[in-house]
Design an enzyme around this catalytic site. Structure first.
Site, PDB file in Angstrom:
ATOM      1  N   LYS A 115     -24.713  70.084  -5.822  1.00 19.96           N
ATOM      2  CA  LYS A 115     -24.088  71.047  -6.730  1.00 19.96           C
ATOM      3  C   LYS A 115     -22.583  71.193  -6.495  1.00 19.96           C
ATOM      4  O   LYS A 115     -21.836  71.522  -7.421  1.00 19.96           O
ATOM      5  CB  LYS A 115     -24.803  72.387  -6.620  1.00 19.96           C
ATOM      6  CG  LYS A 115     -26.223  72.331  -7.177  1.00 19.96           C
ATOM      7  CD  LYS A 115     -26.950  73.641  -7.034  1.00 19.96           C
ATOM      8  CE  LYS A 115     -28.293  73.587  -7.748  1.00 19.96           C
ATOM      9  NZ  LYS A 115     -29.140  72.463  -7.329  1.00 19.96           N
ATOM     10  N   GLU A 199     -20.195  81.022  -5.027  1.00 20.98           N
ATOM     11  CA  GLU A 199     -19.712  81.189  -6.390  1.00 20.98           C
ATOM     12  C   GLU A 199     -19.502  82.679  -6.658  1.00 20.98           C
ATOM     13  O   GLU A 199     -20.224  83.521  -6.111  1.00 20.98           O
ATOM     14  CB  GLU A 199     -20.723  80.670  -7.418  1.00 20.98           C
ATOM     15  CG  GLU A 199     -20.795  79.173  -7.555  1.00 20.98           C
ATOM     16  CD  GLU A 199     -21.774  78.764  -8.626  1.00 20.98           C
ATOM     17  OE1 GLU A 199     -21.757  77.582  -8.995  1.00 20.98           O
ATOM     18  OE2 GLU A 199     -22.561  79.606  -9.099  1.00 20.98           O
ATOM     19  N   ARG A 291     -34.150  65.976 -15.072  1.00 18.38           N
ATOM     20  CA  ARG A 291     -35.584  65.764 -15.266  1.00 18.38           C
ATOM     21  C   ARG A 291     -36.039  66.578 -16.465  1.00 18.38           C
ATOM     22  O   ARG A 291     -35.253  67.289 -17.102  1.00 18.38           O
ATOM     23  CB  ARG A 291     -36.356  66.212 -14.031  1.00 18.38           C
ATOM     24  CG  ARG A 291     -36.025  67.665 -13.650  1.00 18.38           C
ATOM     25  CD  ARG A 291     -36.905  68.194 -12.559  1.00 18.38           C
ATOM     26  NE  ARG A 291     -36.443  69.457 -12.011  1.00 18.38           N
ATOM     27  CZ  ARG A 291     -36.590  70.642 -12.577  1.00 18.38           C
ATOM     28  NH1 ARG A 291     -37.187  70.757 -13.753  1.00 18.38           N
ATOM     29  NH2 ARG A 291     -36.125  71.745 -11.996  1.00 18.38           N
TER      30      ARG A 291
END
Length: 503
Positions: A115, A199, A291
């Protein structure tokens, strides 16, 4: 492509097999010793045991899965979701063994699986990103400095994470050290990597994701959005499409950025770009899932497109069959995740034998499940046993339909979250579409109270029904009863013809 091995279990394995059967493709199931009687094993054309119950010894065993594929002349492997679905090493091994991997290129997985790396790539592609760190945190002291610089609240996250694992919401400095240490520990045990980053926490956010499809010729389109803000512990419970929060202008802009994000990593196949959207409709890239998503059926329902068939079609080397202008949403779809868990006991998993099962039917009702009467839910895997999906011409009608089918859905022998889902469908913020990711915490007390009421009503109804049955049996078996003096209506006899019970 004549034969596909599904490297997964449960409802997603059955769901993939159904599309393959429609396409005339034979399917191969793999199963652990705990899944010998599972529905995907019974449904497949061929099925082979790959090891003991623990996932690491079976569904995560790359070598044995590839051995089965080669031994039984498999052309392709579909990974479903979870397990090896986002494992770049598995995708690469498939390619090396001459097998088609029904999913993205391993390079794309690696680019978006980390990420921190994904955040950097998205910024370069011009996709809005939540303010945060671009390097792994090295200590709790560094985490404290970053938090002060960004400003509280912040979200501490596992770089290789997903499903809410390795995530900690931090409101003040005193919470940082404990959150840092526990997040690293959970990330290491869940993903084999303890890298974490920070974050800025977006307050009152909506979790909105865009389904995308890409082919090997570089064409990418988006298939509109899904609203995924009903979450408990960062795990989605209810999803819907279209999002009630979305405007047409916002949909166009977010869709454009989702396509740009996918193109930045040369994405092939079906994937999802996830965004956080604040109350002012400013949106930020969150992550990419390389996915098929659990909630993909609601996109299929509003678009009329079978995403598994498109995955297989693309994996075989074909170009996209749709252009962006072909994509039009129709009506409204809602999905509820049905889980074997005890909602009254902190949602603890509730494995056991299904004694009785009644699945709802009717117009606009779809069930993706893998259970049947007499089947024993194993203790080793995720407690989700199925997904209940409804479609209707409007959001209002979809909610009404979902209420009806949740009422009809009956599973006995173990605890499920069906009553809890019914309470969500009765909550005003959900009905009005004015909810965000804090919906569950905000309404926690009301949902618990509603759950208690629902269970009490069910118990009372069962007691009344049992007593009526008892009295009817007494009447039937009385020695002096004749056909001539039996009442015309037993409901009238018991005073129920006016909606009143008198016994």
């Amino acid at each position: 492509m004549k034969k596909v091995l599904i490297a997964n279990r449960g409802e997603i394995a059955v769901r993939v097999m159904r599309s393959c059967r429609e396409m005339g493709i034979r399917t191969v199931a793999v199963f652990s010793e705990a899944d010998r009687a599972a529905k995907h094993v019974l449904y497949a054309d061929e099925a082979y045991c790959i090891g003991p119950a623990p996932s690491k010894d079976s569904y995560l065993n790359i070598d044995i899965i590839l051995e089965v594929a080669k031994e039984h002349a498999v052309d392709a492997i579909h990974p479903g979701y979870g397990f090896l679905s986002e494992n770049a090493a598995f995708a690469r091994r498939c390619r090396e063994e001459g097998l088609i991997f029904v999913g993205p290129l391993p390079e794309s997985m690696e680019a978006m699986g980390d990420k921190i790396s994904a955040r950097i790539k998205m910024k370069k592609a011009g996709v809005p990103v939540v303010p945060g760190t671009e390097e792994p945190l090295k200590s709790a002291e560094e985490a404290i400095r970053v938090c002060k610089a960004i400003g509280f609240p912040v979200m501490l996250k596992a770089s290789m994470g997903g499903g809410g694992k390795g995530m900690r919401l931090i409101y003040k400095e005193e919470e940082v050290k404990e959150a840092y240490e526990s997040a690293k520990s959970e990330s290491l045990s869940s993903f084999g990597d303890d890298t974490v980053y920070i974050e800025k926490f977006v307050e009152e956010p909506h979790h909105i994701e865009f389904q995308i499809l890409g082919d090997m010729e570089g064409n990418v389109i988006h298939l509109c959005e899904r609203e995924c803000s009903v979450q408990r512990r960062n795990q989605k419970i209810v999803e819907e499409s279209p999002s009630p929060f979305m405007t047409e202008a916002l949909r166009r802009e977010m869709g454009k950025q989702a396509v740009a994000a996918a193109k930045a990593v040369n994405y092939v196949g079906a994937g999802t770009i996830e965004f956080l959207v604040d109350k002012h409709r400013n949106f930020y890239f969150l992550e990419m899932n390389t996915r098929l998503q659990v909630e993909h059926p609601i996109t299929e329902e509003v678009l009329g497109i079978d995403l598994v068939k498109e995955q297989i079609f693309i994996a075989y080397g074909n170009p996209l069959r749709y252009k962006q202008e072909d994509i039009m949403q129709r009506g409204h779809a809602i999905e509820c995740r049905i889980c074997a868990e005890d909602a009254e006991n902190n949602f603890m998993p509730s494995p056991g034998v299904i004694r009785h099962l009644v699945e709802p039917t009717g117009l606009g009702v779809r069930i993706d499940s893998y259970v049947y009467e007499g089947y024993e839910i194993p203790i080793y895997y995720d407690p989700m046993i199925g997904k209940l999906i409804v479609w209707a011409t409007s959001r209002r009608y979809a909610i009404e339909r979902m209420r009806r089918v949740l009422y009809e859905y009956k599973i006995t022998g173990l605890k499920t979250n069906i009553s809890y889902l019914r309470c969500i469908m009765e909550t005003s913020d959900f009905i009005k579409g004015t909810y965000d990711t804090q919906f569950i915490p905000k309404h926690a007390d009301r949902l618990r109270q509603g759950l208690a009421v629902t269970d009490e009503e069910t118990e009372n109804m069962a007691i009344i029904a049992a007593y009526i049955d008892y009295l009817m049996n007494l009447n039937e078996n009385a020695p002096d009863t004749t056909a001539d003096d039996r009442p015309i209506s037993r409901w009238r006899e018991f005073g129920l013809h006016k909606g009143v019970l008198r016994i």
